[in-house]
Every structure is written in C-alpha cells, then in structure tokens.
Design an enzyme around this catalytic site. Sequence first.
Site, PDB file in Angstrom:
ATOM      1  N   CYS A 144       0.858  -1.193   0.000  1.00 51.22           N
ATOM      2  CA  CYS A 144       0.000   0.000   0.000  1.00 51.22           C
ATOM      3  C   CYS A 144       0.891   1.239   0.000  1.00 51.22           C
ATOM      4  CB  CYS A 144      -0.853  -0.019   1.259  1.00 51.22           C
ATOM      5  SG  CYS A 144      -1.842   1.474   1.496  1.00 51.22           S
ATOM      6  N   THR A 149       0.693   3.523   2.053  1.00 50.59           N
ATOM      7  CA  THR A 149       1.058   3.733   3.461  1.00 50.59           C
ATOM      8  C   THR A 149       2.351   3.005   3.797  1.00 50.59           C
ATOM      9  OG1 THR A 149      -1.266   3.920   4.031  1.00 50.59           O
ATOM     10  CG2 THR A 149       0.246   3.476   5.843  1.00 50.59           C
ATOM     11  N   HIS A 179       5.143   5.913   3.847  1.00 47.46           N
ATOM     12  CA  HIS A 179       5.200   6.349   5.244  1.00 47.46           C
ATOM     13  C   HIS A 179       6.004   5.399   6.126  1.00 47.46           C
ATOM     14  CE1 HIS A 179       2.364   9.444   4.190  1.00 47.46           C
ATOM     15  NE2 HIS A 179       1.503   8.545   3.741  1.00 47.46           N
ATOM     16  N   HIS A 206      -0.604  -4.791   5.225  1.00 49.07           N
ATOM     17  CA  HIS A 206      -1.999  -5.032   5.635  1.00 49.07           C
ATOM     18  C   HIS A 206      -2.887  -5.482   4.477  1.00 49.07           C
ATOM     19  CE1 HIS A 206      -1.674  -0.706   4.608  1.00 49.07           C
ATOM     20  NE2 HIS A 206      -2.824  -0.924   4.005  1.00 49.07           N
ATOM     21  N   GLU A 207      -2.328  -5.655   3.283  1.00 48.06           N
ATOM     22  CA  GLU A 207      -3.118  -6.134   2.147  1.00 48.06           C
ATOM     23  C   GLU A 207      -2.709  -7.575   1.858  1.00 48.06           C
ATOM     24  OE1 GLU A 207      -3.039  -1.686  -0.023  1.00 48.06           O
ATOM     25  OE2 GLU A 207      -2.334  -3.441  -1.116  1.00 48.06           O
ATOM     26  N   CYS A 212     -13.920  -1.620  17.015  1.00 49.46           N
ATOM     27  CA  CYS A 212     -14.132  -2.046  18.405  1.00 49.46           C
ATOM     28  C   CYS A 212     -15.494  -2.716  18.596  1.00 49.46           C
ATOM     29  CB  CYS A 212     -14.004  -0.851  19.358  1.00 49.46           C
ATOM     30  SG  CYS A 212     -15.422   0.270  19.349  1.00 49.46           S
ATOM     31  N   CYS A 233     -18.535   1.359  19.828  1.00 45.83           N
ATOM     32  CA  CYS A 233     -18.586   2.833  19.837  1.00 45.83           C
ATOM     33  C   CYS A 233     -19.770   3.314  18.990  1.00 45.83           C
ATOM     34  CB  CYS A 233     -17.279   3.417  19.286  1.00 45.83           C
ATOM     35  SG  CYS A 233     -17.049   3.121  17.524  1.00 45.83           S
ATOM     36  N   CYS A 253     -19.392   2.322  15.284  1.00 47.71           N
ATOM     37  CA  CYS A 253     -19.629   0.887  15.051  1.00 47.71           C
ATOM     38  C   CYS A 253     -21.106   0.550  15.167  1.00 47.71           C
ATOM     39  CB  CYS A 253     -18.833   0.049  16.047  1.00 47.71           C
ATOM     40  SG  CYS A 253     -17.082  -0.071  15.632  1.00 47.71           S
ATOM     41  N   ARG A 258       1.140   4.969 -16.914  1.00 53.80           N
ATOM     42  CA  ARG A 258      -0.170   4.510 -16.448  1.00 53.80           C
ATOM     43  C   ARG A 258      -1.302   4.805 -17.428  1.00 53.80           C
ATOM     44  NH1 ARG A 258       1.533   6.172 -10.272  1.00 53.80           N
ATOM     45  NH2 ARG A 258       2.481   4.156  -9.797  1.00 53.80           N
ATOM     46  N   ILE A 315     -14.052   9.978   2.039  1.00 53.61           N
ATOM     47  CA  ILE A 315     -14.047   8.511   1.900  1.00 53.61           C
ATOM     48  C   ILE A 315     -12.842   7.953   2.629  1.00 53.61           C
ATOM     49  CG2 ILE A 315     -13.973   6.573   0.285  1.00 53.61           C
ATOM     50  CD1 ILE A 315     -16.440   8.287  -0.101  1.00 53.61           C
TER      51      ILE A 315
END
Lengths: 349, 349, 349, 349
Positions: free
Chosen positions: D42, D44, D48, D68-69, D98, D101, D104, D205, D292
């Site tokens: 990603c 991120t 980062h 995380h993907e 969680c 909350c 959620c 691209r 989004i």
Amino acid sequence: MSGKMKAIMKKEPGPGGTLVTVDIPKPGLTDLLVKVKATSICGTDASHIYPWDAWAQSRIKTPIIFGHEFCGEVVEVGSLCTGFKVGDYVSAESHIPCGTCWQCRNDMQHICGNLKILGVDTQGCFADYVALPQVCAWKNSKDMPHEIACILEPLGNAVYTALVEEIVGKSVVVFGCGPAGLFVTGVAKAASAGTVYTVIKHEFRRDIAKKMGADAVFNTTKDDIVGEIMKLTNGQGVDVILEMTGSQSAIDQGLQLVKKGGRFSAFGIPSDKVTIDLAKGVIFKGARILGINGRRMYNDWYKMAGLLDSGKLDPRPVITHKFPLAEFEKAFATMKSPDRKCGKIVMLP
Amino acid sequence: MSGKMKAIMKKEPGPGGTLVTVDIPKPGLTDLLVKVKATSICGTDASHIYPWDAWAQSRIKTPIIFGHEFCGEVVEVGSLCTGFKVGDYVSAESHIPCGTCWQCRNDMQHICGNLKILGVDTQGCFADYVALPQVCAWKNSKDMPHEIACILEPLGNAVYTALVEEIVGKSVVVFGCGPAGLFVTGVAKAASAGTVYTVIKHEFRRDIAKKMGADAVFNTTKDDIVGEIMKLTNGQGVDVILEMTGSQSAIDQGLQLVKKGGRFSAFGIPSDKVTIDLAKGVIFKGARILGINGRRMYNDWYKMAGLLDSGKLDPRPVITHKFPLAEFEKAFATMKSPDRKCGKIVMLP
Amino acid sequence: MSGKMKAIMKKEPGPGGTLVTVDIPKPGLTDLLVKVKATSICGTDASHIYPWDAWAQSRIKTPIIFGHEFCGEVVEVGSLCTGFKVGDYVSAESHIPCGTCWQCRNDMQHICGNLKILGVDTQGCFADYVALPQVCAWKNSKDMPHEIACILEPLGNAVYTALVEEIVGKSVVVFGCGPAGLFVTGVAKAASAGTVYTVIKHEFRRDIAKKMGADAVFNTTKDDIVGEIMKLTNGQGVDVILEMTGSQSAIDQGLQLVKKGGRFSAFGIPSDKVTIDLAKGVIFKGARILGINGRRMYNDWYKMAGLLDSGKLDPRPVITHKFPLAEFEKAFATMKSPDRKCGKIVMLP
Amino acid sequence: MSGKMKAIMKKEPGPGGTLVTVDIPKPGLTDLLVKVKATSICGTDASHIYPWDAWAQSRIKTPIIFGHEFCGEVVEVGSLCTGFKVGDYVSAESHIPCGTCWQCRNDMQHICGNLKILGVDTQGCFADYVALPQVCAWKNSKDMPHEIACILEPLGNAVYTALVEEIVGKSVVVFGCGPAGLFVTGVAKAASAGTVYTVIKHEFRRDIAKKMGADAVFNTTKDDIVGEIMKLTNGQGVDVILEMTGSQSAIDQGLQLVKKGGRFSAFGIPSDKVTIDLAKGVIFKGARILGINGRRMYNDWYKMAGLLDSGKLDPRPVITHKFPLAEFEKAFATMKSPDRKCGKIVMLP
C-alpha cells in the site's frame, strides 16, 4: 388590473434606492399578479444590492425594483395558470427555474442551470404588486400572519440546511450571526434534534437564539468554542454542523467539531476562498460537506408548513422590527447597525 | 458471581409458568451478567409463550426462563467485553445476531440470517439475573427511571416503524390496538410528524393515545375510518401509515388511506395470509410497503435516546401497571383482560 | 402547420380502430408539434383500449387517436416553449403532470395527483403528427435509431423498476412474460446486477431473455421456480425481485424468493386483489414492496440515456416486428397471438 | 500451530525493514490464523512506514511486522469464531473496529472511534502467517487468483469512492496517479458509469487506465484539464469527481469540473491544508464533498464481489509486478521509482 403602484427602485447604478410610482405590472400567461401584504429584507438586499457592491454591479441591471421575500394575495391569474385562483394567499419562492435543464429534470429546480432570481434578475417585491411566475407561488392558509408568511423563503433556507439529512435526536452546532442562524436553530429544535449549540457574534441575538430553542449559546468573541463543545461532547464532537456565516474561523471550527461520520451543511457564503483541513476534517472522519443553496422546490416548503402548522416552529422571535415600506431607508440602516441589534426586518406596503 | 436467583420458568411444554429458584447464570466471555431492575411483558410472551400456542410449541425448547424486555445493572463482565463495566446501567436489545452472515455484514443485524432471540431461543429476563451478550447491551444514564429503561426494546420497535423514513411535517395514520400503537403515536409526534390520527379498538386506550399526542383518535368498532380521514385530508389520504395490528381490515384501510407516493410501515403480524389491492393500493399510487422487524442495532436506539433525553418523548402514559415479578400470573391475566384495560405492564423482581 | 394527416382512431365505443384522415393538430403555447417517426404498441393499447375492455369503457372518451409510445421530429414550437426547437428529435414521456399538486411539487410528477396520459386522456401518437406538451418531450441524439427512440417510454419503466434502488452486484429474479420483463432483464444486467434469473411463460421469449443478458431462464409452466432458485442461492433467496406480470403465482414466488432485507419491485398490475403472506414474505424478512408506476421524470430517462449511449444496453433483441402504421390490424393481432411469438412491435407512419 | 515463519519486520525506529524469522503468531479466541498466499504493498507502506516519515514515527511502535493487504488460507480458528473454518480462503479487511462505539453501532465500523489498523497498530501481513480478527475476514471462492484476492482491500477503497452514491449513466472525472485511480476507473466503468475521464501524471499509467475502461485519459502535466473537459461536457461539467490524489491542483480542478448538484468523492489525502473555493465550487452549485475513508464493512465488499464474479471488473491490468517476499527491497524501490513505471505490486511469501 391596471393603475399605479408604489415601489422601491434602484433607478440607476449606485448605492441606495428611491420610492417611485410606477405602473402595476402585467402578469404573463403563466404568472399571478399578487398584491403584496408584507415583505422582508434579505442579506442580499442589505449587503449587496442596496450598497451596490461589486457583485451587484456585475449582476444587476437597472432600473429594477428589488426585494424577493414577500407574501400577498392573488388578484389576477394568467390564463395558463391552473393551480391558483384570485383570493389565494401566497408566499414567494424566489428561484425561477427554467423547467427543462438537467437540474430541473432531476429534482433540483432550486439550482436550475438557467436560474433567475426574483428581484435580482426580474422585477421584485418592494412594491405594492408583483407579477409572480406560478412556479414560484406557494399557497398559505389565510390565517397565517403576514409577518410569518413573508419570511417563508429565508425560513425555507433553514429548513433545507437543517433537514437535508435526518436530524432526529442528533447533536448540532449552528454557526450563525444573523437571521439564518436563528431560524436554523429553531428548525433544528422543532424537527427534534437533540442538543443544539448556537454560536453567535452579536450579544443582542443571544436571547433570540434561546427563544428559538438553543440549548446553549456561545459567543464567537468570548468563548473557546471548540474546547467547550468538545468537553460537552466527551471529545466526540457533534453529529451535525449548520454553517450559516461563511467565515473562515467558523468553517475551521465546524470541521474540528464535526464527529466522525458527521455532516457539515455549508450555507454561509465565504467572501473569498477558504483554507480547510480536508484530511483531518473530512476524509479521515468519513464526514461530508453539503452545499446548500436556496430551498428545494417544494419538499422543504412542505416540511416547513408541517412544522409551522403543528406549532412546533414559531419564527416570530427572530422578527424584531417592522417598518412601513416608505421608511425603507430606516429599515436598511437598522439592518446594518454596527452592533446588529436586530433580527429579521419586515416592511409593510 | 454464584448463588441462587428467582425466575419465572416454563418447565415443560404447556400453558403458564412457574416461579422457581435456580442458579444465577454464568456469563460467557463476551457476555455481561446483569442484575434485573425491571422487566416488561411483550405480546410474544402474553399471546404465544405463556398460553403455549402453536408457534411456541414449534419454536421453544423447555425448560426456559422467558421474557426479553428488561433493564438492569451490570454486575459482572466477560473477559472479552470491552465496551461495558460493572456498575453500568443497561437495557437489552433482544435480537442476538451472529455477526458474520450477509445481513449482519450489510447493516442489518436486526434481521440476522441466524438470529436468536433472548428469552425465546436463550434464557430470558423474567428473573433476578440475565447473562446478556455484550452485543445486545445498551448503556443508559443512571437517572433514567427503571420503568422507562425496561421498555426501550418495544419502544425501539416504534422508533423503527415511524422513523424508517423521514416523518417531519408528514400526516400519519396509526393502526394500533396495543402498546405498539400507543408508543408509535408518541414517537411520530415527538419526531415532529404533522397530524397524527390513531385508530384503536379498546376505549380504555383512547386517553392514552391522546396523552401520547394523537391529534384525533378513531375507534375501529364505531367510526368510518376511511371516510372520515379522507374527508379530513381533502381526499388526498395521508403520507404515512403505521400498521401495528396485523389485521386484515387495518391493512385494507391503510392501503386505501395512503397517499400517492406514500409509505406504509408494516409492523403488525397478520395471523394468516392477507388479501390486498396491490394495484390500487400500491402500484398505481407509487406507494411502498416496508416490512419492519425489531429495531435497527443501534441507529434506532440512538434516535430513541435523543428523543427521550430532550424530553420530547415520554412513554410513561402507556405504562399502566406494575407488579412484583412473583405476581406474574396477575400480570399476565391483566394483559389479556377482555376489554384490554391496560397498556404496557412492568414487573419488578 | 396546417393540413391533413393519417391516424388510427377509435371513432366510437367498441373494439378495434379505424384508419382516418384528420387535421394535423394545432399545438398549444406550451406544446411541440412532432412529426412521428416511429411508434410502438403498449399492453394498454393491445389489451385494454383496442379490445375495449371494462377499464377502457370507463376511462376513454371517443373519438380518440390512441397510442402513447413514439419518437419524432419537432416541426413547430409553441411560443412559451423554451427548451426545444424545430428540428430536435424527441421521444415522448406519456405522463402529463399538472405541475402544482403535492406529488408534482415533491419530485413525483410521474404520479401526479391530476395525471393525464397521452393517447388515453388526450389525442395520441398512432398518427403522422402529435401535439406534445413540452413537459413530456425528451431530446435524443439524431443518430439514435427510430426503433430505439420510439420505445424509450416502456424501456424507462424497466429502468425505474430495476434501478429504484441500487442493483450493483445484486442477485435478481425477473418475473416477466412480455416486453417489460425482457427490457428489465437487460437493464438489470446493463446496470451491473450480479446474477439475473428471468422467469418467462412463452418459450419464444427464452432466447430474447438470453440475448438481453439473463444468466438463466426459467419457464413458469415447466420449472420449480422457487425450489431451483433457492438451491442456486444456498437457500438465501435473491436480493431483488422485479415483478412485471401481476400474476398471483409470480407474486407468491417472488415473496418466497426475496432475501431477508431484500427488495420487491412491483410493476405488473394484478387484474384483481391478491393474497400475500405479509408476515413471512415481508415483515419477518424486513423486506419491502415498492410500487412502480411509469418512470420518474426525468431521472430515469437520464440513466437510460447513459446506459444506451455507453453501449451497455441494447433493447433491439426485444423488438421483433415492424409494420407500416396502416397495417395496425396485423400488428395488434400479432401482439395477441396465442403463443406470443413476439416481443415489442413497432409501427412506422 | 506452532513453529517459525519468515516476516519483514521493522525492528526499530528508522527507514527500511529486515527479513526475520519469528514465531508463528497465536490467534486469540476471536481470531483466525491465516497462511498468507499473497500480499501487496500500500502507499502507506511505501511512502510512510518503510521510509519512516513523521507520521510513521508518531504512530508506529517497533518492533512490528508491517503490511496489511493480503489473502490466504485459514489454518486455525479461534474457539469463539463462528463464521469461518479451516481451509477457507480469505482476504483481509485492514480496519479493526471495536464494535461498541457510536460509529460501530451506526453502520460505520470502517471509521470506528477506536479504530486499529492491521500492520500499523497490530502485527501485519508481510509474513508467512497472520493472526487475523474474524471481524476482518472476508471469504473468497477458492478459484479466485491469489493476485486478485490480495488486492481486495485497496480495490474496496475504489468501490466505496465510486459507488458511495449511484453512478449508473453518470459522467465522471477521476484524478488519480496511482493504483487507487486506476482501480476506481475500472470500478466506475464496471458499475455502468457513463463517460469516465481519467487524469494521470505518469505516462506509464495511461495504457493501464485505458485497459481499465477510461474513455479518455488526460495528463496533468500536458493537458488543459478543466478547459478540455468543460468543452467535452458543453460547459456543464461532470456528475461525479473521484479525487484519489490529495493534490491541491486536482482538488481545484475537481471543484471547477463538478456539475451543479454533483458529487465530489474525496479519497486522496492532502499532505497539508488546502485552499478551496467553497462558494463557487460547492455552495452555489449545491454540490457535496464526501470524505471517503477505507471501505464499508462489508457492503462495499459484497458489491466488489458481485462485480468481480460477473466478470465486469478485472483489476489485473493494474498489477504490474510480482516479487518474492524476500525481495521486498526491490519491490519497495520499484514502487517509488521516479517515473512510476508500475501499478500495484504483489509479493509472494
């Protein structure tokens, strides 16, 4: 109907207006001729047209009778009109849609691609009579007080701003110095919002906000708006921001205060570009900014009528002054008084 | 926590129930142990489970402690629970969702494809203690009266039924003989509906409907419901039907009374198939029938909390009787009395 | 424009029609005069007006030129029309709204409270020329084939039925014997529905359904519709039912097949009351029945244009026959042939 | 399952990562242990975490396995999991909500008030095994290629961004330099948008955008984006802006190009505050800016699955490189190459 009438006219480019006597207008085939019972002054009249600012200079063609908030009685009906009759009491929607553009044909007449505005692009209502396109007429019960009937157009702005999404039980911050902010406070409470915090600038309007139902009133010049409301909401912020000022600082504060997943209704017109924290204020929060322009024709009018008829909404605390139409200079001066010791101002022909 | 508690149990198939002393339940890792403060009787308890009708026979496994409407205080917290702590005051959502089916993963936990119901499929709340899945717990302020906190689940049904679409300023007919109809009358008015007409069967409930805000109350056995409401609405019908009875005649009348473009919320469960005029009542009108089952978790609870907190909604006129839990037989008998001289009935452990 | 034209007229009460020569109509101030390029036959024409059934007898006043599905070229423009000009190619919306009733002023012109229908309440389009109210005109690109342009009105029904709620990725069952069912199959697939199962009665239409994109086609007289589709969906049912027949058995099957939380779009008009399992089919499922009448003006037309322009939707497989207008008797006979070996039938003046 | 596995770990604060051998994680009671089949990088990760920028320094605690993907096969199931079993093929939702909350409990788990992110706040997926909370698991068909299954999380972003409101037949401008912009182009077209204009920065691209369905591709450094698209839309602008870059100039252009009444989906994260013309770009237009963040759990996954299953959407043209996990340094370098000659990059353990 023929004859003469009195009107406030801007006869040529420049500040101010003139009380004139002119012919009563001839309604077209799809127009109603309406005898004005009461009219009120919009910020557009007081801040742009009357003082003749840059916007007015670029948009408005003189000579023009200005004014676009009014109510009255139908005295003549164009031959192609089918929904109204002589004797009906009506208020005016000021947006004149074309009826055939993409917006008009997608339930958005209020932002018609060829929009004209009464009293801005056409002859307006600071007068004894108005030729009103039937598409702009809204029928009232005859027992509605004229002072209420004449302010339905701006009250409708507040209905749209507050109720564009459901508000039942939701927490709300209103940023609003003038009548728009006071009206929207009343609409939110009438439509069963939860807690409503109203932020004002001028102390005179604190009591009016309270009367309109604000649960708490903050003063932009004295209070730590963000800090205090965050404390009151356990750091969560509020569900709904109703931004009626257009000021950079209110927009900043609103985007800080809106909850994750919350709504920011943007009604107040900034005089220039604004700087916003789109990442923290909108994207990470999954929040949304909804541009509000006018009122939907006529969904918002029906909601407004329902709230007024049931007694849940009474806009009268916002109406602080009435003047005869002939004293328009005094009315305009009151509206722009330095400490804003006024709310909505009504003029009676 | 260990020890014994009192409970009303259906020990074996058949009508009625028995006051028993049993072990306090052990909460699972994702459960809360809740000490019951107040509980109330649902139509499902009084008309199906207690008398042991065909539905109960096919669905319920004995022995079971029944009852699913209650509030109480958290006295123990499963080790995987994160949102609640000992001392919290909670009300119970009775729908126990699986969390992973299509419905649960599309914001419809209330109609989970693997739904279990507290006190129907699991041990319920006519008892001193309940092991409540955390997913079913709703936190209340400690100063909410127990009699209100215990009826939030059925009040939530009314919130869903009334507010599944916006109701501000809209005209409404409620068909509703029992507490559901009385609650929904109150919710509609609290959420700023326009005129609300409530249709009842039992005279005792007329005054309650008035107290809940009904603008007019009709009696199914005396009045020409369709004729009179059509007259009151100039032949237009109303915007919204809230059908809480499931009766063929109410459904008929509702589909006659709903306006072109209107909404029919179907909450009352017919005991058999119904015959409807789909062409005239729905299709030609461009109307819609919305099936309402339970309450959305937890959108509707938040709306309800907002209405209760702001003081707009007070359900207490509907609560007509309170009994000690041990007098459950009297409570059930009152609820099924021939002339229904009762509203919601609360039992206190 | 003056002169004579040919038209199919029902001259007096009774079955059939007559080819006549009459004056070209004079358009009103808000009308367009349109030279008809192509017209198509609706079920209302073929099953009600032409055979002169009870509904036709009660509704239609003779003499009348009937027909309401057409496209053509604007040859004259009423002086109050602003959105169209001579030479524009248009299709006709058949619903003529009043513009001022509650429905019209709440974005529901298509179910106007004072609705008139072209060719039913006014002179229609089985003719060389039509005086079409501008509010009913929809502008097409000039390169759209006439055979497509003339069926936009019924295709719009399918757009409304399928897309009244989002359909992307959703599973769908279409019940639909005729052109409506075939069109809606194509619209659902074009708008990116997931699997679409189409249920038909007449074998001739199986291939058309396939061409329109149906993933599987079932025959009402041979297949165990509910059993097979339930098996294909692992007992879950489908997200969306598009009911185009009005038949009791399709409605039954649809309510069995709709998933918990699903949508049932009701477009087909039952000839009588229907019996439904409201409890199991709608309420317990939290499902909804949406009455679909006509097409929204003009949201659905814009969606349709987008689907046609991008090439995603091609309705031509449904158009099976073309006749000269003068051979209308043959056209009507084909449409009512016992084994329905036809789809949509186009007539060319 | 016990034993050792390989993983890419950031062992201590600073740029880069290290290939390490560590214990296979122990899944908790509500977790699945998943054997990773494929993983992707990603922005991120690449912009980062890997280079260890200010955001990473403030948010991430070392040592951490990031990433995380991914997709994989369930090899162990926590005892409280009910919806998954050993042998299931799953993709991961990276947002760990969680569950209790306000967000959620109002259908907004994806912006949970206590949100954790896989591989950012917990141990991630650049490894042989991951302990994945069941709430984050999405079941795939076993025949879905791993390279597709591993990029569902970022593809889901595109689904949310494009389809947060209906897009059928609508005109669209995508601002998007990287995989997000390419994915969203594909999603918009697959979901039957009308014309889609994609604006890119890197020439490499352009072809990918074409393959994903873009009707026209503009280059930010060469073309007069606003002028050309305005010309193509007759000065109306487009219905929908999908802003995937966060750049000031794209936001400016998007607000100029969005039509009156249009939608601006804001997904790209600006690195700083932005200056916008709120009056002209949003308020006068009655437009809206929708923030989004992530993807809705799991509405957007179901839509995505529908589009993939039906063959309408194929994301593979965006996947330009595959590396063994051990060659992560090469993968990260490729992703940040100056002329961005890459799309999505997949790594295989």
